[in-house]
Design a protein around this motif. Structure first.
Motif, PDB file in Angstrom:
ATOM      1  N   TRP A  77       0.853  -1.189   0.000  1.00 58.93           N
ATOM      2  CA  TRP A  77       0.000   0.000   0.000  1.00 58.93           C
ATOM      3  C   TRP A  77       0.886   1.234   0.000  1.00 58.93           C
ATOM      4  O   TRP A  77       2.062   1.174   0.371  1.00 58.93           O
ATOM      5  CB  TRP A  77      -0.912  -0.003   1.221  1.00 58.93           C
ATOM      6  CG  TRP A  77      -0.150  -0.263   2.479  1.00 58.93           C
ATOM      7  CD1 TRP A  77       0.522   0.636   3.255  1.00 58.93           C
ATOM      8  CD2 TRP A  77       0.055  -1.560   3.087  1.00 58.93           C
ATOM      9  NE1 TRP A  77       1.110   0.008   4.304  1.00 58.93           N
ATOM     10  CE2 TRP A  77       0.855  -1.338   4.234  1.00 58.93           C
ATOM     11  CE3 TRP A  77      -0.358  -2.852   2.781  1.00 58.93           C
ATOM     12  CZ2 TRP A  77       1.247  -2.384   5.076  1.00 58.93           C
ATOM     13  CZ3 TRP A  77       0.032  -3.886   3.605  1.00 58.93           C
ATOM     14  CH2 TRP A  77       0.823  -3.651   4.748  1.00 58.93           C
ATOM     15  N   THR A  87      -3.702   3.808  -1.626  1.00 56.52           N
ATOM     16  CA  THR A  87      -3.791   2.881  -2.749  1.00 56.52           C
ATOM     17  C   THR A  87      -3.296   1.515  -2.286  1.00 56.52           C
ATOM     18  O   THR A  87      -2.152   1.382  -1.830  1.00 56.52           O
ATOM     19  CB  THR A  87      -2.941   3.379  -3.931  1.00 56.52           C
ATOM     20  OG1 THR A  87      -3.372   4.698  -4.284  1.00 56.52           O
ATOM     21  CG2 THR A  87      -3.114   2.467  -5.138  1.00 56.52           C
ATOM     22  N   SER A  89      -2.691  -2.527  -3.141  1.00 61.80           N
ATOM     23  CA  SER A  89      -2.498  -3.524  -4.200  1.00 61.80           C
ATOM     24  C   SER A  89      -2.856  -4.896  -3.657  1.00 61.80           C
ATOM     25  O   SER A  89      -2.229  -5.383  -2.693  1.00 61.80           O
ATOM     26  CB  SER A  89      -1.038  -3.510  -4.662  1.00 61.80           C
ATOM     27  OG  SER A  89      -0.691  -2.228  -5.144  1.00 61.80           O
ATOM     28  N   THR A 158      -6.304  -3.312  -7.812  1.00 63.56           N
ATOM     29  CA  THR A 158      -5.902  -2.100  -7.086  1.00 63.56           C
ATOM     30  C   THR A 158      -7.144  -1.349  -6.602  1.00 63.56           C
ATOM     31  O   THR A 158      -8.053  -1.076  -7.381  1.00 63.56           O
ATOM     32  CB  THR A 158      -5.069  -1.166  -7.989  1.00 63.56           C
ATOM     33  OG1 THR A 158      -3.977  -1.896  -8.545  1.00 63.56           O
ATOM     34  CG2 THR A 158      -4.521   0.005  -7.182  1.00 63.56           C
ATOM     35  N   ARG A 160      -8.457   2.084  -4.397  1.00 67.26           N
ATOM     36  CA  ARG A 160      -8.058   3.393  -3.891  1.00 67.26           C
ATOM     37  C   ARG A 160      -9.145   3.921  -2.954  1.00 67.26           C
ATOM     38  O   ARG A 160     -10.328   3.934  -3.305  1.00 67.26           O
ATOM     39  CB  ARG A 160      -7.837   4.368  -5.040  1.00 67.26           C
ATOM     40  CG  ARG A 160      -7.379   5.772  -4.583  1.00 67.26           C
ATOM     41  CD  ARG A 160      -7.141   6.679  -5.785  1.00 67.26           C
ATOM     42  NE  ARG A 160      -6.036   6.176  -6.587  1.00 67.26           N
ATOM     43  CZ  ARG A 160      -5.935   6.365  -7.918  1.00 67.26           C
ATOM     44  NH1 ARG A 160      -6.875   7.026  -8.556  1.00 67.26           N
ATOM     45  NH2 ARG A 160      -4.898   5.891  -8.566  1.00 67.26           N
TER      46      ARG A 160
END
Length: 534
Positions: A77, A87, A89, A158, A160
């Protein structure tokens, strides 16, 4: 007689999934009772969470015996410079137990379910009487009230998350058991009944729930993390502490918590058992309902504080594992206020305070804000919990202390789920409960309860200066500055007797010597995929 014994052994073996080698493949945990739900998003209790923790993964996890954050379903992250855009991952090739893929869409679906009141699977749950209490507590409410402003799938793996302002414990919050990621397809299929047939990505799959008996799980052979070392987990409901220990000594279960105080030394002395103490991360308390007129007078709350002999209670009912609590945070947290001065045990002061508040003859009835009067009732939990190992006995001791100063009433309890519902709905005037820290951050103790003035979760306690201070603390990046504010918050809570904190505990866990690899965690939630049976 011999035939009867053989039959008994066979019966026990069948109950546990087979004796000898077969039993060695089944880890049996003795739970203090029936879980409330197996949908982590709508539970708050540790008895249910112990099971859901095996079925679900969170985006981040707490490492081993600590609350240090490590990757979970999110491999890595990063945060924007102002810490408002996160964000994450996701791991690839992870599947839910129903075969559905774990991807960014699934994570967004889960987070929006927790966050948005018009999400179909949020709305129907609320209509069914459930609430997403942890989301509300950790992320400051729902919809526009929440600190979250946007959640989006950037690509397949991903996610966010955009916040309205920084939140220091943001990552730590994502690791809380309540934020286990569920299969959207399974939730939509089951609707409000989903909590009876949970589907996650965790190390164990749900098999069945036999009401008032046990929950059965099986190892997930496709688990992305450390593969389970036992084939099955059985979580048996044995409400009574003594019966649970008897089952452990008889080899019918492998591990348990919720020991009677006197049994701590019994376990220590048994060569077939082992004792582990979790780090101190619990606080048992008395909560005052601020819809009760008499309790709105601080002098009455101070009378409670001077009336209860905490030291005697800890010495009598914690088996040497407890500490007197003077504030909400346990001493292990970095926001703990070691300089805070405890209320001394003084029945004389308690009686004088009651007299000053207009109750020279004591308090035997209460008045709700709508004018309804009723006899004073002191509520206690029907199940032992890490912070109150012997709730009935502790309640009796506190009631006796209160009676000495003229606060007299009935003791009452209810089944765990009913008790929690009554607490949530503000129906308990004075009650015992407690808290086990979820993520190692003081915010989880204090802001969870006191950042929303007047909310039922805090028994309608309203202290806006305290709430403002706690909200400010949650936005800072400096731990030393945050610690200073949390120490100040504890002092404010103490001065107002917002609640009466009774004891911290190092909850003892008793295990068979056959159990290896059990890693106690301060959050009270351990993963069973680390366990072997020898």
């Amino acid at each position: 007689m011999r035939l009867t014994r053989v039959m008994l052994v066979v019966a026990v073996a069948l109950l546990l999934g087979g004796a000898g080698p077969a039993l060695a493949q089944t880890f049996v945990w003795g739970n203090q009772g029936e879980p409330v739900q197996l949908d982590p998003a709508v539970i708050t209790d540790g008895i249910s969470a112990r099971i859901t923790h095996q079925i679900y993964d969170t985006l981040v996890k707490y490492k081993g015996s600590t609350t240090e954050i490590e990757p979970g379903l999110a491999e890595k992250w990063e945060a924007s410079a102002d810490a408002t855009v996160w964000t994450l991952s996701l791991r690839k090739n992870v599947k839910f137990h129903d075969g559905e893929p774990l991807d960014a869409k699934a994570v967004v679906w889960n987070m929006e379910r927790w966050w948005k009141s018009n999400h179909p699977q949020h709305e129907n749950q609320v209509k069914a009487g459930q609430t997403f209490e942890y989301w509300e507590g950790q992320f400051e409410g729902f919809d526009d009230k929440s600190i979250v402003s946007k959640i989006e799938a950037v690509d397949t793996h991903t996610v966010r998350v955009t916040l309205k302002r920084p939140q220091a414990p943001f990552l730590a919050n994502l690791g809380i058991f309540a934020f286990g990621i569920a299969s959207p397809k399974a939730v939509e299929k089951a609707g409000t009944e989903y909590g009876k047939s949970p589907v996650g990505t965790g190390a164990f799959k749900f098999v069945e729930w036999k009401p008032n008996q046990e929950v059965v799980l099986e190892a997930n052979p496709d688990y992305w993390g450390a593969k389970p070392k036992v084939k099955r987990v059985v979580v048996r409901n044995i409400k009574d502490n003594s019966q649970r220990l008897a089952a452990l000594k008889a080899g019918e279960i492998h591990a348990m918590e919720g020991l009677n105080p006197d049994d701590v030394k019994v376990v220590k002395a048994d060569q077939n058992l082992q004792l582990i103490l979790r780090p101190t991360n619990t606080t048992g308390y008395i909560a005052f309902n601020y819809k009760v007129k008499e309790l709105q007078d601080k002098r009455v709350r101070q009378a409670f504080a001077h009336a209860v002999n905490k030291k005697a209670i800890v010495e009598a009912f914690y088996g040497g594992t407890g500490l007197v609590a003077k504030e909400f945070q346990p001493p292990s947290l970095w926001g703990y206020n070691k300089d805070l001065k405890e209320y001394d045990y003084s029945p004389e002061k308690a009686r004088d305070l009651l007299k000053q508040a207009g109750f020279p003859n004591g308090l035997t009835e209460i008045t709700w804000e709508d004018g309804k009067k009723e006899p004073f009732v002191f509520w206690y939990m029907s199940r032992s919990r890490p912070y109150f190992p012997a709730p009935k006995e502790i309640a009796e001791a506190m009631a006796a202390d209160l009676a000495k100063v003229g606060i007299k009433g009935q003791l009452q309890t209810a089944e765990w789920a009913v008790y929690l519902d009554k607490r949530k709905n503000g129906q308990l005037p004075v009650y015992m409960l407690g808290w086990t820290g979820d993520n190692g951050d003081p915010d989880n103790f204090l802001c969870y309860f006191f950042c929303s003035p007047g909310a039922s979760r805090e028994a309608f306690y309203s202290n806006k200066p305290l709430a403002d201070l706690l909200q400010r603390a949650s936005t800072l990046t400096s731990q030393s500055e945050r610690a200073r504010l949390y120490r100040q918050a504890e002092q404010m809570l103490h001065d107002d007797v917002g609640r009466l904190f009774i004891a911290n505990n190092q909850p003892p866990i008793a295990l068979s010597k056959k159990v290896k690899g059990f890693v106690a965690n301060p959050t009270g939630n351990e993963y069973f995929n680390t366990i072997t049976l020898q």
